[in-house]
Write a protein that holds these residues in place. Structure first.
Motif, PDB file in Angstrom:
ATOM      1  N   GLN A  34      37.701  39.223  42.582  1.00  9.15           N
ATOM      2  CA  GLN A  34      36.828  38.130  42.162  1.00  9.15           C
ATOM      3  C   GLN A  34      35.906  37.714  43.299  1.00  9.15           C
ATOM      4  O   GLN A  34      34.722  37.441  43.085  1.00  9.15           O
ATOM      5  CB  GLN A  34      37.640  36.924  41.652  1.00  9.15           C
ATOM      6  N   ALA A  35      36.453  37.695  44.500  1.00 10.57           N
ATOM      7  CA  ALA A  35      35.651  37.341  45.676  1.00 10.57           C
ATOM      8  C   ALA A  35      34.520  38.350  45.869  1.00 10.57           C
ATOM      9  O   ALA A  35      33.374  37.973  46.134  1.00 10.57           O
ATOM     10  CB  ALA A  35      36.535  37.291  46.913  1.00 10.57           C
ATOM     11  N   ALA A  36      34.826  39.631  45.692  1.00 11.53           N
ATOM     12  CA  ALA A  36      33.814  40.679  45.845  1.00 11.53           C
ATOM     13  C   ALA A  36      32.708  40.541  44.797  1.00 11.53           C
ATOM     14  O   ALA A  36      31.530  40.691  45.101  1.00 11.53           O
ATOM     15  CB  ALA A  36      34.467  42.057  45.746  1.00 11.53           C
ATOM     16  N   ARG A  37      33.108  40.231  43.584  1.00 12.99           N
ATOM     17  CA  ARG A  37      32.116  40.025  42.522  1.00 12.99           C
ATOM     18  C   ARG A  37      31.199  38.853  42.850  1.00 12.99           C
ATOM     19  O   ARG A  37      29.996  38.922  42.646  1.00 12.99           O
ATOM     20  CB  ARG A  37      32.798  39.692  41.198  1.00 12.99           C
ATOM     21  N   GLY A  38      31.790  37.793  43.343  1.00 11.64           N
ATOM     22  CA  GLY A  38      31.032  36.585  43.650  1.00 11.64           C
ATOM     23  C   GLY A  38      29.947  36.823  44.682  1.00 11.64           C
ATOM     24  O   GLY A  38      28.842  36.308  44.559  1.00 11.64           O
TER      25      GLY A  38
ATOM     26  N   CYS B  57      44.049  47.637  48.238  1.00 12.40           N
ATOM     27  CA  CYS B  57      44.428  48.667  47.285  1.00 12.40           C
ATOM     28  C   CYS B  57      44.849  49.952  47.992  1.00 12.40           C
ATOM     29  O   CYS B  57      44.061  50.577  48.701  1.00 12.40           O
ATOM     30  CB  CYS B  57      43.255  48.945  46.345  1.00 12.40           C
ATOM     31  N   THR B  58      46.098  50.339  47.746  1.00  9.97           N
ATOM     32  CA  THR B  58      46.641  51.527  48.408  1.00  9.97           C
ATOM     33  C   THR B  58      45.967  52.799  47.908  1.00  9.97           C
ATOM     34  O   THR B  58      45.827  53.766  48.660  1.00  9.97           O
ATOM     35  CB  THR B  58      48.153  51.623  48.168  1.00  9.97           C
TER      36      THR B  58
ATOM     37  N   PHE C 190      45.367  40.869  44.541  1.00  9.94           N
ATOM     38  CA  PHE C 190      44.325  41.887  44.391  1.00  9.94           C
ATOM     39  C   PHE C 190      43.245  41.386  43.433  1.00  9.94           C
ATOM     40  O   PHE C 190      42.049  41.566  43.670  1.00  9.94           O
ATOM     41  CB  PHE C 190      44.947  43.188  43.900  1.00  9.94           C
ATOM     42  N   GLU C 191      43.677  40.749  42.363  1.00  5.59           N
ATOM     43  CA  GLU C 191      42.747  40.168  41.395  1.00  5.59           C
ATOM     44  C   GLU C 191      41.820  39.169  42.110  1.00  5.59           C
ATOM     45  O   GLU C 191      40.598  39.176  41.891  1.00  5.59           O
ATOM     46  CB  GLU C 191      43.541  39.463  40.300  1.00  5.59           C
ATOM     47  N   HIS C 192      42.413  38.389  42.971  1.00  2.83           N
ATOM     48  CA  HIS C 192      41.657  37.383  43.726  1.00  2.83           C
ATOM     49  C   HIS C 192      40.623  38.052  44.637  1.00  2.83           C
ATOM     50  O   HIS C 192      39.461  37.629  44.704  1.00  2.83           O
ATOM     51  CB  HIS C 192      42.632  36.524  44.550  1.00  2.83           C
TER      52      HIS C 192
END
Lengths: 160, 160
Positions: free
Chosen positions: B154-158, B11-12, B149-151
């Motif tokens: 999701q990884a961070a949430r996981g 994210c810029t 970015f969405e991906h």
DNA sequence: GCTATAACTTCAATATATGAAGTTACTATC
DNA sequence: GATAGTAACTTCATATATTGAAGTTATAGC
């Protein structure tokens, strides 16, 4: 940033900077504008530690830019929402994003697009003069300091 | 803010926030936009300690938002000037100032007025949609995240 | 009863910032 | 030519803040 002379600064820009120019404050606000509302999501999506997140959320609530709302009573669980004061910080975040897209981007499509609901376009908002409606950038403007503020600054210079 | 996952953020906006959302960075930039160019002036007008100012100026120079220019050779003395990259941060500072004037001001005239050179008016610039030229605020827009970015999110949430 | 979840708090270790003073290399003044 | 001043820093001991990891509390669902 702990000096009292800053906390009592005449300059409203300096006061805003003092409140929000903190890495985690801005990261939290960015997340809020992306729609994130809950503690654990804010924690893992920003990478802030729980202790610091807790402290910052309290501070943001105290300032008045966000409010806690219970979404369930037993056990008490809250989500955080931007207030009108908080939503009004949108131009700050958008300006940061625009700058990042321009100067830090990889040249590809930016990770977040801003869609203007009214016309449906994916845009980078820009600043205009409310008087003549021309676009405004740094070189189109000059600051004019109030006498009181000028005086305060002369005093600060003198002290060194 | 030290986590590597943030330094490498897709994210810029987050990258820009990471660079500038530091109380002293913003105070220094604010001063630069007011026309302050020298070390000691920056020091007394912001209230930052010399050590921190020195470190931040190096960082700002390293990022590329300002450059050192010798104004005398013996002894070497420098002034600091905004680069194009630095001047492009104007909307960020102006947005902060506008917010501060609105929400933190005392109701009186703000300490700094922005004069639009083109029309001469003292103004608070606002954001417009470049496509349809309508004013834009938080509620007029919605973010659309890129698949990558969405991906990442999701990884961070996981991981939590 | 056991596991999971949300929203935190606690704690020792580490990192960063602070104020005060010192340094270097001059210029200007008496 | 000695003294004072200035600009742009650096140094250092102390104070403050942040980190990661783990713990806590209250509850729902199986």
């Amino acid at each position: 940033m702990s000096r009292s002379n800053l906390a009592e600064n005449t300059c409203t820009a300096a006061r805003a900077v003092e409140l929000f120019a903190d890495a985690w404050m801005m990261m939290i606000l960015r997340e809020m504008f992306l729609g994130t509302r809950r503690f654990d999501d804010l924690q893992c999506l920003t990478g802030v530690s729980p202790a610091t997140l807790s402290q910052r959320l309290k501070k943001l609530e105290h300032i008045g830019v966000l409010c806690r709302e219970a979404y369930q009573a037993h056990p008490p669980r809250y989500e955080y929402r931007l207030t009108a004061m908080g939503r009004d910080l949108w131009p700050v975040i958008v300006s940061m994003k625009a700058w990042g897209d321009r100067w830090l981007g990889s040249g590809e499509e930016p990770p977040v697009a801003i869609i203007h609901k009214h016309c449906g376009a994916a845009v980078t908002p820009h600043m205009v003069c409310p008087a003549c409606h021309e676009p405004m950038e740094a070189h189109d403007s000059e600051p004019r300091l109030s006498p009181a503020f000028e005086h305060e600054r002369q005093a600060a210079r003198g002290q060194s």
